[in-house]
Motif scaffolding. Sequence first.
Motif, PDB file in Angstrom:
ATOM      1  N   MET A   1       0.839  -1.191   0.097  1.00  0.00           N
ATOM      2  CA  MET A   1      -0.100  -0.124  -0.017  1.00  0.00           C
ATOM      3  C   MET A   1       0.731   1.373  -0.041  1.00  0.00           C
ATOM      4  O   MET A   1       1.553   1.497   0.834  1.00  0.00           O
ATOM      5  CB  MET A   1      -0.725   0.081   1.342  1.00  0.00           C
ATOM      6  CG  MET A   1      -1.750   1.130   1.283  1.00  0.00           C
ATOM      7  SD  MET A   1      -2.856   1.127   2.847  1.00  0.00           S
ATOM      8  CE  MET A   1      -3.636  -0.203   2.692  1.00  0.00           C
ATOM      9  N   SER A   2       0.595   2.131  -1.152  1.00  0.00           N
ATOM     10  CA  SER A   2       1.395   3.480  -1.034  1.00  0.00           C
ATOM     11  C   SER A   2       0.960   4.500  -0.080  1.00  0.00           C
ATOM     12  O   SER A   2      -0.367   4.701  -0.102  1.00  0.00           O
ATOM     13  CB  SER A   2       1.202   3.928  -2.540  1.00  0.00           C
ATOM     14  OG  SER A   2       2.161   5.187  -2.869  1.00  0.00           O
ATOM     15  N   VAL A   3       1.739   5.116   0.382  1.00  0.00           N
ATOM     16  CA  VAL A   3       1.563   6.257   1.578  1.00  0.00           C
ATOM     17  C   VAL A   3       1.863   7.487   0.966  1.00  0.00           C
ATOM     18  O   VAL A   3       2.982   7.650   0.101  1.00  0.00           O
ATOM     19  CB  VAL A   3       2.297   5.891   2.817  1.00  0.00           C
ATOM     20  CG1 VAL A   3       2.143   7.100   3.648  1.00  0.00           C
ATOM     21  CG2 VAL A   3       2.176   4.654   3.269  1.00  0.00           C
ATOM     22  N   THR A   4       0.856   8.431   0.784  1.00  0.00           N
ATOM     23  CA  THR A   4       1.052   9.837   0.202  1.00  0.00           C
ATOM     24  C   THR A   4       1.366  10.785   1.306  1.00  0.00           C
ATOM     25  O   THR A   4       1.393  10.726   2.522  1.00  0.00           O
ATOM     26  CB  THR A   4      -0.139  10.062  -0.418  1.00  0.00           C
ATOM     27  OG1 THR A   4      -1.244  10.291   0.372  1.00  0.00           O
ATOM     28  CG2 THR A   4      -0.749   8.980  -1.467  1.00  0.00           C
TER      29      THR A   4
ATOM     30  N   LYS B   1       8.039   4.260   3.432  1.00  0.00           N
ATOM     31  CA  LYS B   1       8.990   5.165   4.472  1.00  0.00           C
ATOM     32  C   LYS B   1       8.797   6.544   4.272  1.00  0.00           C
ATOM     33  O   LYS B   1       8.583   7.191   3.253  1.00  0.00           O
ATOM     34  CB  LYS B   1      10.531   5.099   3.799  1.00  0.00           C
ATOM     35  CG  LYS B   1      10.725   3.473   4.052  1.00  0.00           C
ATOM     36  CD  LYS B   1      12.323   3.245   3.225  1.00  0.00           C
ATOM     37  CE  LYS B   1      12.303   3.363   1.887  1.00  0.00           C
ATOM     38  NZ  LYS B   1      11.545   2.208   1.003  1.00  0.00           N
ATOM     39  N   VAL B   2       8.647   7.147   5.520  1.00  0.00           N
ATOM     40  CA  VAL B   2       8.299   8.556   5.798  1.00  0.00           C
ATOM     41  C   VAL B   2       9.466   9.185   6.610  1.00  0.00           C
ATOM     42  O   VAL B   2       9.838   9.007   7.493  1.00  0.00           O
ATOM     43  CB  VAL B   2       7.068   8.892   6.521  1.00  0.00           C
ATOM     44  CG1 VAL B   2       6.627  10.363   6.614  1.00  0.00           C
ATOM     45  CG2 VAL B   2       5.890   8.204   5.887  1.00  0.00           C
ATOM     46  N   PHE B   3       9.814  10.421   5.819  1.00  0.00           N
ATOM     47  CA  PHE B   3      10.627  11.279   6.317  1.00  0.00           C
ATOM     48  C   PHE B   3      10.509  12.818   6.739  1.00  0.00           C
ATOM     49  O   PHE B   3      10.071  13.230   5.600  1.00  0.00           O
ATOM     50  CB  PHE B   3      12.063  11.075   5.829  1.00  0.00           C
ATOM     51  CG  PHE B   3      12.868   9.690   5.729  1.00  0.00           C
ATOM     52  CD1 PHE B   3      13.030   8.822   6.775  1.00  0.00           C
ATOM     53  CD2 PHE B   3      13.106   9.185   4.395  1.00  0.00           C
ATOM     54  CE1 PHE B   3      13.357   7.601   6.495  1.00  0.00           C
ATOM     55  CE2 PHE B   3      13.372   8.019   4.153  1.00  0.00           C
ATOM     56  CZ  PHE B   3      13.677   6.994   5.300  1.00  0.00           C
TER      57      PHE B   3
ATOM     58  N   ILE C   1      -0.259   4.934  10.443  1.00  0.00           N
ATOM     59  CA  ILE C   1      -0.950   4.992   9.062  1.00  0.00           C
ATOM     60  C   ILE C   1      -0.726   3.443   8.406  1.00  0.00           C
ATOM     61  O   ILE C   1       0.454   3.226   8.264  1.00  0.00           O
ATOM     62  CB  ILE C   1      -0.235   6.138   8.086  1.00  0.00           C
ATOM     63  CG1 ILE C   1      -0.526   7.305   8.691  1.00  0.00           C
ATOM     64  CG2 ILE C   1      -0.939   6.093   6.787  1.00  0.00           C
ATOM     65  CD1 ILE C   1       0.213   8.666   8.021  1.00  0.00           C
ATOM     66  N   PRO C   2      -1.879   3.182   7.924  1.00  0.00           N
ATOM     67  CA  PRO C   2      -1.457   1.728   7.230  1.00  0.00           C
ATOM     68  C   PRO C   2      -0.470   1.733   5.939  1.00  0.00           C
ATOM     69  O   PRO C   2      -0.491   2.822   5.212  1.00  0.00           O
ATOM     70  CB  PRO C   2      -2.875   1.539   6.642  1.00  0.00           C
ATOM     71  CG  PRO C   2      -3.757   2.046   7.561  1.00  0.00           C
ATOM     72  CD  PRO C   2      -3.009   3.557   7.684  1.00  0.00           C
ATOM     73  N   GLY C   3       0.404   0.806   5.818  1.00  0.00           N
ATOM     74  CA  GLY C   3       1.501   0.928   4.848  1.00  0.00           C
ATOM     75  C   GLY C   3       2.795   1.533   5.215  1.00  0.00           C
ATOM     76  O   GLY C   3       3.672   1.408   4.401  1.00  0.00           O
ATOM     77  N   VAL C   4       2.665   2.157   6.349  1.00  0.00           N
ATOM     78  CA  VAL C   4       3.807   2.787   6.762  1.00  0.00           C
ATOM     79  C   VAL C   4       4.902   1.968   7.351  1.00  0.00           C
ATOM     80  O   VAL C   4       4.521   1.293   8.392  1.00  0.00           O
ATOM     81  CB  VAL C   4       3.768   4.112   7.714  1.00  0.00           C
ATOM     82  CG1 VAL C   4       5.019   4.630   8.401  1.00  0.00           C
ATOM     83  CG2 VAL C   4       3.019   5.229   7.017  1.00  0.00           C
ATOM     84  N   THR C   5       6.116   1.580   6.922  1.00  0.00           N
ATOM     85  CA  THR C   5       7.101   0.785   7.708  1.00  0.00           C
ATOM     86  C   THR C   5       8.105   1.368   8.465  1.00  0.00           C
ATOM     87  O   THR C   5       8.545   0.873   9.309  1.00  0.00           O
ATOM     88  CB  THR C   5       7.611  -0.100   6.568  1.00  0.00           C
ATOM     89  OG1 THR C   5       8.402   0.666   5.524  1.00  0.00           O
ATOM     90  CG2 THR C   5       6.513  -1.069   5.725  1.00  0.00           C
ATOM     91  N   THR C   6       8.261   2.588   8.167  1.00  0.00           N
ATOM     92  CA  THR C   6       9.684   3.187   8.543  1.00  0.00           C
ATOM     93  C   THR C   6       9.344   4.786   8.902  1.00  0.00           C
ATOM     94  O   THR C   6       8.678   5.340   7.469  1.00  0.00           O
ATOM     95  CB  THR C   6      10.926   3.135   7.672  1.00  0.00           C
ATOM     96  OG1 THR C   6      11.427   1.618   7.711  1.00  0.00           O
ATOM     97  CG2 THR C   6      12.146   3.974   8.269  1.00  0.00           C
TER      98      THR C   6
END
Length: 378
Positions: free
Chosen positions: A1-4, A38-40, A67-72
Amino acid sequence: MSVTQQQVLDSLARIKSPRGVALTNANVLSAISAADGKVFFSINVDAAEARAWESVRAEAEAAVRAIPGVTTVMVALTAERKAGAAPPPPPQPSRGTPGVQPVHAHKPPQGGASPMSRQSEIPGVAAVIAVASGKGGVGKSTTALNLALGLRDLGLNVGLLDADIYGPSVPRLTGLHDKPELDGERKMIPLRRFGLAIMSIGFLVEEETAMIWRGPMVMSAVTQMLRDVAWGQLDVLVVDMPPGTGDAQLTLAQNVPLKGAVIVSTPQDLSLIDARRGLAMFKKVNVPVLGIVENMSYFQCPHCGTKSDIFGHGGARHEAEKLAVPFLGEIPLHMAIRASSDAGSPVVDSEPDGPHAAIYRAIAGQVRDQLKGVVTAA
């Protein structure tokens, strides 16, 4: 799942700043990087308000992680002092409260609070050592990996952390390109190859990605790779440091009580000048220097056997003698070392009975001997 980015912003909008304003309206967020789970991003505030914002940073990280799909998730709190503003006064300890005890095997600088007071051991890891150089291009990462393999061959449980945020080399050197998974405690599980537990920022981003990060983001990333990785039981964690004497080096020294540092240099004067800076930095933060390695020490013709001192010879040995630190050995400039590194099959593992593997194991033996009393398996 892509995170925006919009999903991240929607999540952050529910968090209030210390003044009661929605975080997304507080004019403190950096650009948000969101790709492949991955979110930074960073939260940029004035230094005088940094303490009040730390809980907000933690809330933001937890919200994005949900958030669903967030791994890092990496969220850095950037605290800068406004031009002309006086630095905030240091906190005063209450009377009768004992000071921070020094970390085992280290002597914090006398007078004033030491930044090393934030050090704490990594659970399960007996010793953390850094492999560093004053400048790039001296073969530090190749040396770090083969040193780790040499320690493995001596019967130790070894991990390798690639802390070079801007130029991670370990994915290419090991041939690993998988993404780390998370365990039940949401910690990253290091990848395994050659009997090593391995972690690199390069496992989290694409190889061609330019890491355009400010110092606080680098420091946050290094801290997370130290603390948010399920390293398990290790005798030694070898940390491949970025070149120079910047944020990553300081973060590592302040986070964990390093048991020592190995300096990698080539024989030429230009490299040795930078190696001295690395030695001076570790001395300043009270990290013992385990020794100097002279990489690309000489070139031996594979056809006729003639040795050529392309970069000079013996400079690192003389420097070690002058500075009264151990000289760990000479590693030649050889096609087999270069080719095996490029192929993701380091020479200690691919040619274990060869002369180059023997050199790395001899260096590893000297490092192990200096860690006796710390590393029980040594």
